[in-house]
Design an enzyme around this catalytic site. Sequence first.
Site, PDB file in Angstrom:
ATOM      1  N   ASP A 125      79.001  39.147   7.312  1.00 16.96           N
ATOM      2  CA  ASP A 125      77.498  38.841   7.445  1.00 16.96           C
ATOM      3  C   ASP A 125      76.641  39.931   7.037  1.00 16.96           C
ATOM      4  OD1 ASP A 125      75.274  37.617   8.864  1.00 16.96           O
ATOM      5  OD2 ASP A 125      76.759  36.915  10.205  1.00 16.96           O
ATOM      6  N   ASP A 221      72.031  36.844   6.371  1.00 13.70           N
ATOM      7  CA  ASP A 221      71.152  36.676   7.644  1.00 13.70           C
ATOM      8  C   ASP A 221      69.734  36.536   7.342  1.00 13.70           C
ATOM      9  OD1 ASP A 221      71.278  36.509  10.572  1.00 13.70           O
ATOM     10  OD2 ASP A 221      69.722  38.034  10.221  1.00 13.70           O
ATOM     11  N   GLU A 278      71.571  32.239   5.189  1.00 14.19           N
ATOM     12  CA  GLU A 278      70.629  31.505   6.477  1.00 14.19           C
ATOM     13  C   GLU A 278      69.328  31.349   5.898  1.00 14.19           C
ATOM     14  OE1 GLU A 278      70.288  31.928  11.063  1.00 14.19           O
ATOM     15  OE2 GLU A 278      69.598  33.599   9.715  1.00 14.19           O
ATOM     16  N   HIS A 351      77.011  30.537  16.168  1.00 16.92           N
ATOM     17  CA  HIS A 351      76.710  30.944  17.356  1.00 16.92           C
ATOM     18  C   HIS A 351      75.204  31.137  17.881  1.00 16.92           C
ATOM     19  CE1 HIS A 351      75.476  33.282  13.743  1.00 16.92           C
ATOM     20  NE2 HIS A 351      74.588  34.090  14.645  1.00 16.92           N
ATOM     21  N   ASP A 352      74.309  30.314  17.065  1.00 18.81           N
ATOM     22  CA  ASP A 352      73.093  30.521  17.368  1.00 18.81           C
ATOM     23  C   ASP A 352      72.581  28.859  18.021  1.00 18.81           C
ATOM     24  OD1 ASP A 352      72.376  32.816  16.474  1.00 18.81           O
ATOM     25  OD2 ASP A 352      71.869  32.286  14.474  1.00 18.81           O
TER      26      ASP A 352
HETATM   27  C1  NOJ Z   1      70.388  34.961  12.492  1.00 21.05           C
HETATM   28  C2  NOJ Z   1      71.430  35.095  13.306  1.00 21.05           C
HETATM   29  O1  NOJ Z   1      72.376  34.078  13.311  1.00 21.05           O
HETATM   30  C3  NOJ Z   1      71.069  35.248  14.817  1.00 21.05           C
HETATM   31  O2  NOJ Z   1      72.271  35.246  15.698  1.00 21.05           O
HETATM   32  C4  NOJ Z   1      70.204  36.504  14.975  1.00 21.05           C
HETATM   33  O3  NOJ Z   1      69.717  36.566  16.069  1.00 21.05           O
HETATM   34  C5  NOJ Z   1      69.343  36.634  13.969  1.00 21.05           C
HETATM   35  N1  NOJ Z   1      69.322  35.840  12.651  1.00 21.05           N
HETATM   36  C6  NOJ Z   1      68.422  37.816  13.763  1.00 21.05           C
HETATM   37  O4  NOJ Z   1      69.351  38.869  12.951  1.00 21.05           O
END
Ligand code: NOJ
Length: 569
Positions: A125, A221, A278, A351-352
Amino acid sequence: MNRREFIKGVIALTTAAYISPTIVFGAENLRWWQEKSIYQIYPKSFLDTTGSGTGDLRGVTSKLDYIKSLGVGAIWLTPFYVSPMVDNGYDIADYTAIDPRFGTMEDFDELIAQARARDIKIIVDLVFNHTSDQHPWFLESKSSRNNPKADWYIWRDEKTNWRSIFGGSAWQWCEERQQYYLHTFAKAQPDLNWENPKVRQALFDAANFWLNKGAGGFRIDAIVYIKKPSQFVDGVVDSEDGLSSIHNIIAATPGILDYLREFKEKVFAGKDIFTVAEANGVKPDDLSAWVGSSGVFNTLFEFSHVNIMFPRGVEIWHRARLYKLSEWKKTLTDSQAATRDSWYPIYFENHDRPRSIDTFFPSGADKILVAKALATILFTLRGTPFIYQGEELGFGNAKFKSINDFDDISTRGNYNLARADGLSDKEALRFANKFSRDNARTPMQWNSSKNAGFTSGKPWLPVHEDFKRCNVEVEERDADSVLNFYRKLSALRNASDVLISGEYAELYPDNEELYIFTRTLGDKTITVAVNFTTHDVKLPAPLNGKKILGNYADEKNYLRATEAVIYES
Ligand code: NOJ
């Protein structure tokens, strides 16, 4: 020449002769990241080998055979770098060192070697929009207005009314400099200043460090936020807190692609790696500039299907709205269409997000059938399926009794915003339980022993109460388990040219109960039909083909509650 090679040859000729030259991925030049799925690991919650209560890299290495059994070709590891863990590793204090909680660089090397021996790549990542406020770059930057790194972050004398993604003002006052710094996420995550070429080069060096270590690519990210608008002005107030969501103001700011092209040139170009960015907020029309051979990344995670309940994609949980199945299906169909000439990462979890079985079907639906129905879609859309740890076991959301039981920083931000908007503690907690990221972060469930076999110590987040029913050991033994259904689906996709390369078409898009689509390659068609209700539904018309897999053992000429079927013709 076997049948698969033959089909690839035919497609190569057809592609060359008849299909628009913008087609990037004919079946003839499939890459490794298109042919198999990717398994996402949140190391903190995967397996603890030391008794610390926190998962580690050795835990990942020790489970490579299990991961391999899912038919995957790569693992995406969320951050394991040195971090104060304000945002569980997405606040990085050293881009090229392993946090001792997760192990050592030798552990990482061993993981790469062991994974390679099993033909599994490791994707790491890159968190390049921001660092931790403990990163030496930021400590230097904040120390004065004229140090060598003074402009490595975004400093202003005045603040705007922007709300950070985790809630509260996106500006934090710094005594030393007598200025504010910008943070798109938590105040412990100051945004880097990508305008500065030295910053960009330092980041590209960090990325290349991991490629030299043997990483197979990157998940990148929050990349849509790296470019800030030329003018910093207040946005439209959208809540009782008097602030305006930063996402609507800075996501995909024009000019961002110049940075990204440089990123590609200095890091990705000419290498056999996989990149997935992302990118909440990139519109389908803009996609060709972002992905594929004319773009920057191999593919990108967009959010339209997972954030469909949030107006304008802004994750204010108590604003979640009801949506129709036809709207949800359209997001998938639009993404399939937009990536017809490139590639799509298929996902329902990470994970989000909360667990998918508690998100996309009516609440009364049988959860095991739901897990299998979603898996059916995951492995049959066109693109690379991403499996998030535990999804393959049918994990559901956890139950948190109080706001204090959550670890996740964004859950607290969202809860506070709900309270500011007038919701009671009970109401705000209901939304937190439904959408919290901690739902996806409870420890992996390996067996029925104490702490589900995750740790011999005290787990950093409590193990899900359902772990004795839902764990790897129990599901391995049950031929009909969600885990074994994933294995069947994965094997089916890995061996099917139709599922890997076939064209996608949706049938009956206005149907509010069923999702039906086809994948076609040459004279072969696979049809997928899923009932999104909790009752029997008649098929609009008989579907072609022979059933090859489904979440009910037998077959009817209608679809039962939450039934999913794959037909081949
Ligand atoms: C996206 C990540 O997947 C998330 O877990 C994180 O809190 C935010 N970006 C900030 O890096």
